[in-house]
Design an enzyme around this catalytic site. Structure first.
Site, PDB file in Angstrom:
ATOM      1  N   HIS A  67      23.620 -15.661 -52.818  1.00 31.99           N
ATOM      2  CA  HIS A  67      25.286 -15.514 -51.777  1.00 31.99           C
ATOM      3  C   HIS A  67      25.954 -16.672 -51.588  1.00 31.99           C
ATOM      4  CE1 HIS A  67      24.430 -17.169 -47.813  1.00 31.99           C
ATOM      5  NE2 HIS A  67      22.636 -15.616 -47.612  1.00 31.99           N
ATOM      6  N   HIS A  79      24.065 -19.416 -49.974  1.00 29.58           N
ATOM      7  CA  HIS A  79      23.504 -20.733 -50.695  1.00 29.58           C
ATOM      8  C   HIS A  79      24.496 -21.511 -51.592  1.00 29.58           C
ATOM      9  CE1 HIS A  79      21.167 -17.142 -50.088  1.00 29.58           C
ATOM     10  NE2 HIS A  79      20.638 -17.750 -49.374  1.00 29.58           N
ATOM     11  N   CYS A 124       8.332 -13.850 -35.792  1.00 26.57           N
ATOM     12  CA  CYS A 124       9.066 -12.586 -36.424  1.00 26.57           C
ATOM     13  C   CYS A 124       8.812 -13.352 -37.547  1.00 26.57           C
ATOM     14  CB  CYS A 124      10.833 -13.154 -35.545  1.00 26.57           C
ATOM     15  SG  CYS A 124      11.585 -12.158 -37.143  1.00 26.57           S
ATOM     16  N   CYS A 126      12.214 -14.278 -39.973  1.00 23.00           N
ATOM     17  CA  CYS A 126      12.061 -15.339 -39.240  1.00 23.00           C
ATOM     18  C   CYS A 126      11.521 -16.409 -40.400  1.00 23.00           C
ATOM     19  CB  CYS A 126      12.585 -15.884 -38.793  1.00 23.00           C
ATOM     20  SG  CYS A 126      13.765 -15.034 -37.155  1.00 23.00           S
ATOM     21  N   CYS A 181      14.189  -9.833 -32.512  1.00 23.26           N
ATOM     22  CA  CYS A 181      14.990 -11.442 -33.078  1.00 23.26           C
ATOM     23  C   CYS A 181      16.242 -10.827 -33.028  1.00 23.26           C
ATOM     24  CB  CYS A 181      14.615 -11.393 -34.619  1.00 23.26           C
ATOM     25  SG  CYS A 181      15.028 -12.534 -35.419  1.00 23.26           S
ATOM     26  N   HIS A 218      16.911 -10.339 -36.719  1.00 22.74           N
ATOM     27  CA  HIS A 218      16.278  -9.095 -37.215  1.00 22.74           C
ATOM     28  C   HIS A 218      16.492  -8.101 -37.596  1.00 22.74           C
ATOM     29  CE1 HIS A 218      15.434 -12.639 -39.738  1.00 22.74           C
ATOM     30  NE2 HIS A 218      15.684 -12.493 -41.328  1.00 22.74           N
ATOM     31  N   LYS A 222      28.167 -12.026 -40.117  1.00 19.53           N
ATOM     32  CA  LYS A 222      27.029 -12.747 -40.853  1.00 19.53           C
ATOM     33  C   LYS A 222      26.528 -11.677 -41.962  1.00 19.53           C
ATOM     34  CE  LYS A 222      22.694 -14.807 -39.172  1.00 19.53           C
ATOM     35  NZ  LYS A 222      22.140 -15.196 -38.353  1.00 19.53           N
ATOM     36  N   LYS A 265      20.304 -10.639 -45.454  1.00 22.58           N
ATOM     37  CA  LYS A 265      19.991  -9.936 -46.639  1.00 22.58           C
ATOM     38  C   LYS A 265      20.138  -8.631 -45.891  1.00 22.58           C
ATOM     39  CE  LYS A 265      16.034  -9.554 -49.382  1.00 22.58           C
ATOM     40  NZ  LYS A 265      14.623  -8.343 -49.339  1.00 22.58           N
TER      41      LYS A 265
HETATM   42  N1  MSP Z   1      13.864 -22.005 -47.085  1.00 22.51           N
HETATM   43  C1  MSP Z   1      14.806 -21.969 -46.270  1.00 22.51           C
HETATM   44  C2  MSP Z   1      14.993 -23.695 -45.953  1.00 22.51           C
HETATM   45  C3  MSP Z   1      14.193 -25.021 -46.731  1.00 22.51           C
HETATM   46  S1  MSP Z   1      14.507 -26.473 -46.543  1.00 22.51           S
HETATM   47  C4  MSP Z   1      13.346 -27.054 -46.498  1.00 22.51           C
HETATM   48  C5  MSP Z   1      15.439 -21.922 -45.292  1.00 22.51           C
HETATM   49  N2  MSP Z   1      15.944 -20.967 -46.606  1.00 22.51           N
HETATM   50  S2  MSP Z   1      17.862 -20.112 -46.863  1.00 22.51           S
HETATM   51  O1  MSP Z   1      17.660 -19.349 -48.447  1.00 22.51           O
HETATM   52  O2  MSP Z   1      17.559 -19.269 -45.354  1.00 22.51           O
HETATM   53  O3  MSP Z   1      18.804 -21.061 -47.072  1.00 22.51           O
HETATM   54  C6  MSP Z   1      19.090 -21.395 -45.714  1.00 22.51           C
HETATM   55  C7  MSP Z   1      20.205 -22.337 -46.642  1.00 22.51           C
HETATM   56  O4  MSP Z   1      21.092 -21.706 -46.676  1.00 22.51           O
HETATM   57  C8  MSP Z   1      21.274 -22.996 -44.730  1.00 22.51           C
HETATM   58  O5  MSP Z   1      20.762 -23.873 -44.370  1.00 22.51           O
HETATM   59  C9  MSP Z   1      23.040 -23.635 -45.425  1.00 22.51           C
HETATM   60  O6  MSP Z   1      22.344 -24.502 -46.683  1.00 22.51           O
HETATM   61  C10 MSP Z   1      22.770 -22.642 -46.639  1.00 22.51           C
HETATM   62  N3  MSP Z   1      23.962 -21.483 -46.196  1.00 22.51           N
HETATM   63  C11 MSP Z   1      22.931 -19.628 -45.795  1.00 22.51           C
HETATM   64  N4  MSP Z   1      23.404 -19.235 -45.757  1.00 22.51           N
HETATM   65  C12 MSP Z   1      24.927 -19.662 -45.048  1.00 22.51           C
HETATM   66  C13 MSP Z   1      26.552 -19.072 -44.580  1.00 22.51           C
HETATM   67  N5  MSP Z   1      26.889 -18.283 -44.277  1.00 22.51           N
HETATM   68  N6  MSP Z   1      27.015 -20.309 -44.451  1.00 22.51           N
HETATM   69  C14 MSP Z   1      27.068 -21.868 -44.710  1.00 22.51           C
HETATM   70  N7  MSP Z   1      25.975 -22.120 -45.350  1.00 22.51           N
HETATM   71  C15 MSP Z   1      24.248 -21.168 -45.171  1.00 22.51           C
HETATM   72  O7  MSP Z   1      16.605 -21.516 -44.723  1.00 22.51           O
END
Ligand code: MSP
Length: 657
Positions: free
Chosen positions: A37, A40, A151, A154, A168, A171, A321, A324
């Protein structure tokens, strides 16, 4: 002479030594059980921009991204899809790769935690940590039992404090109580030295607010953490105990070194880790793991720490927010379909300052695209190029010095590349982009003020040529500075100016009068065609998506809204606001005040005494300085609005469901 040297030394910016090193930038590796999304995408575009910018500045750069593929969540998702874990991963990894391709993300390596290369590196770092001893001879890694609230959403144990109503908060699930044998990492032994390194910026945590947050965590004396898990099956088995797999965060964090050869290529590893400036980008959601666990693990393994951890803001979409299961999501591919890769990159990076939380509203994208890209930048390119084509046979005219406003404009243009570079070195991405757009606006103003159409009519060819030359120069400089944000479109712009990639460098952008008079200037199509929101369809495609399937509520979410029958006791206008009424309402067991935007439809006399429906569990708000504790339900279309009322007699306070 001595004084001069001293002055010179003072002029070298802090951290300049780092700038001569290779630059290594990473994103978090994303969970494969989610689809990409714009959250990322945001981090990934930012990392891509940083790597490209440093390359423009002549620095060797390496940009890493990838996917986090182990853990119970992935195993569950695979089981649900009826395929093996690895089949599931192979498939969903492609959705990330595809999204990054569509966004023109130019990573140097894509790491998957299910690769052998990664596994080898995880074993190596675990072995190194296991061999480590503290000064007092204690082992860094020890075996013990862990019991906690886990959880699965998470993939972490949660503390009681983190739960909301026993669930949580992310979730909305009650965590499971688990006890199991684990290998532990003695984090507590590393906290004092980490504190000192963070305070002194040897390990730089940015922005400042995040640094304070990490220091605050250290002061809470965090417990040791598990390096392994017994219950999780989908993971990397420990080489020294195959009843356990590596804890998903230990596995995941190691990607930053496995990808550059920690396990299999010492020369590459030295280049991109030991001797490079290492920058990890992420949002603040994964702060603890990156700012404390990871540096402690590296110290135990005898490895260098990263130089900077930059934790950008976390954003919501239309106030919700993005996760997923809940809330609004925007698929970056939908944005690319609508705004192109460049437009999407630009829009995402300019919604709010890098490092600060914000809300993204898809409804604003079209007007911002039209204003910044179609009108300001695209239009300048089109009108300048067209005037060169019409008046100078498509050949760049000579510069001309005596034009009013030219000196200031040139100075601004000459400052731009260095200023942008400085911003980028300090992660001020929005400012770097903003400066370039301000430059474009200044060029548009110069163009308008000099009214080249009059110069053409009056036959003042030299001056006309000078205006067009100056604007082309500015466009050339802007094409370099904005290249890391919009690589394809800036290449298109450079094609209009007959420039190739050889001159696509920051050094080149620093000098004015670089374009050769006589160079071919030509344009066919506007580089940023204006987007038209069709009249009947005011919502954009991207916006519609956030409002459709992915955004459906489940019953439990809807049921969280507490709605009750209430009676309006009194109503009066709110001073200075002709839409608002201040109401006192009776909810049966208590009374409260609500500010409602109904004054154009209901007079105080008309509404007083009505039975209405009130949402009672909203956070209090202050509207025009008046406190409001709730909201009325109403239906509206166009200029019509009616209140929803119970059809029949019910006691006040009756629940609406
Ligand atoms: N797999 C772990 C990270 C491991 S790194 C050693 C993880 N993955 S995640 O798919 O949840 O990705 C989290 C990251 O995605 C956030 O830290 C950020 O970089 C990005 N983002 C996900 N949602 C976001 C927002 N709503 N806003 C900004 N960045 C976001 O955590």
């Amino acid at each position: 002479m001595i004084t001069l040297t001293a002055v010179r030394l003072n002029l070298i910016p802090r951290g300049a030594d780092k700038l001569s090193k290779p630059f290594y930038v990473t994103t978090p590796i994303y969970y494969v059980n989610d689809k990409p999304h714009i959250g990322h995408a945001y981090t990934t575009i930012a990392a891509d921009l940083l790597a490209r910018f440093h390359r423009l500045a002549g620095r060797e750069s390496f940009f890493l991204t990838g996917t986090d593929e182990h853990g119970s969540k992935v195993a569950e998702a695979a089981a649900e899809a009826g395929v093996s874990e690895i089949e599931f991963c192979d498939k969903t990894v492609e959705t990330f790769k595809e999204a990054w391709k569509n966004l023109e993300i130019d990573y140097d390596y894509f790491i998957r935690t299910t690769s052998q290369r990664h596994e080898k590196a995880v074993w190596k770092i675990l072995d190194a940590m296991r061999a480590a001893r503290l000064e007092d001879g204690r082992e860094v890694v020890y075996s013990d039992y862990y019991e906690g609230l886990y959880c699965t959403g998470c993939e972490k144990f949660l503390t009681e404090k983190e739960l909301v109503d026993g669930e949580c908060p992310d979730h909305r699930k009650v965590p499971e109580k688990l006890r199991e044998k684990n290998y532990f990492f003695r984090l507590s032994a590393y906290l004092p030295v980490l504190k000192q390194k963070i305070e002194s910026d040897e390990l730089k945590i940015l922005p400042e607010e995040r640094k304070r947050e990490v220091l605050g965590l250290i002061d809470q004396d965090l417990p040791d953490f598990s390096l392994s898990r017994e219950r999780v099956k989908w993971g990397i088995p420990l080489s020294f105990d195959d009843s356990q797999v590596a804890y998903v965060w230990v596995d995941a964090l190691s990607n930053y070194i496995s990808a550059i050869g920690y396990g299999d290529d010492p020369a590459q590893f030295d280049k991109w880790w030991t001797n490079a400036e290492v920058v990890h980008l992420m949002a603040k959601d994964i702060l603890k793991f990156h700012c404390l666990y990871w540096p402690a693990m590296l110290m135990a393994a005898g490895l260098k720490l990263p130089d900077t951890l930059f934790l950008h803001g976390f954003f919501t979409v239309d106030g919700q927010k993005m996760s997923k299961s809940l809330g609004a999501r925007i698929d970056p591919n939908d944005m690319v379909a609508e705004f192109g890769p460049d437009g999407t990159r630009y829009l995402l990076l300019t919604q709010y300052p890098f490092g600060i939380d914000g809300d993204i509203q898809a409804s604003r994208f079209i007007s911002q695209y039209n204003s910044d890209l179609a009108n300001d930048l695209g239009n300048l390119v089109s009108r300048v190029a067209k005037m060169v084509m019409v008046n100078f046979d498509g050949r760049l005219p000579q510069p001309y010095n005596g034009l009013e406003g030219l000196q200031e404009l040139m100075e601004q243009a000459e400052r731009l590349p260095n200023a942008a570079h400085e911003h980028i070195n300090h992660f001020r991405i929005g400012q770097a982009i903003g400066d370039a757009i301000t430059m474009v606006r200044a060029a548009n103003k110069f163009f308008n003020d000099r009214a080249p159409w009059n110069l053409a009519r009056e036959g003042r060819t030299e001056e006309l040529g000078g205006v067009l030359y100056a604007c082309c120069e500015i466009l050339r400089i802007v094409s370099v500075v904005l290249y890391p944000v919009m690589p394809s479109k800036m290449r298109e712009l450079r094609k209009v100016l007959s420039l190739d990639d050889d001159t696509l460098t920051l050094v080149n952008a620093r000098e004015f009068f670089n374009l050769q008079p006589g160079a071919k200037i030509s344009i066919n199509e506007p580089i940023f065609p204006r987007l038209k929101p069709s009249k009947e369809q005011k919502t954009t495609e991207t916006e519609k998506k956030t409002k459709s399937a992915d955004n459906l509520l489940d019953i439990s979410e809807f049921a969280r809204a507490d709605m009750r029958v209430a009676k309006v006791l009194t109503a009066e206008p709110v001073e200075g606001a002709d839409k608002l009424l201040k109401l006192q309402v009776d909810l049966g067991n208590h009374k409260r005040q609500i500010v409602a935007g109904v004054a154009r439809h209901y007079s105080p006399e008309k509404i007083t005494g009505m039975n209405i429906i009130v949402v009672t569990n909203l956070k209090p708000a202050t509207i025009r300085g008046v406190e409001s504790n709730g909201m009325l339900l109403a239906a509206s279309k166009g200029s019509k609005l009616v209140l929803l009322v119970p059809d029949g007699d019910l006691p006040l306070g009756a629940r609406v469901s």
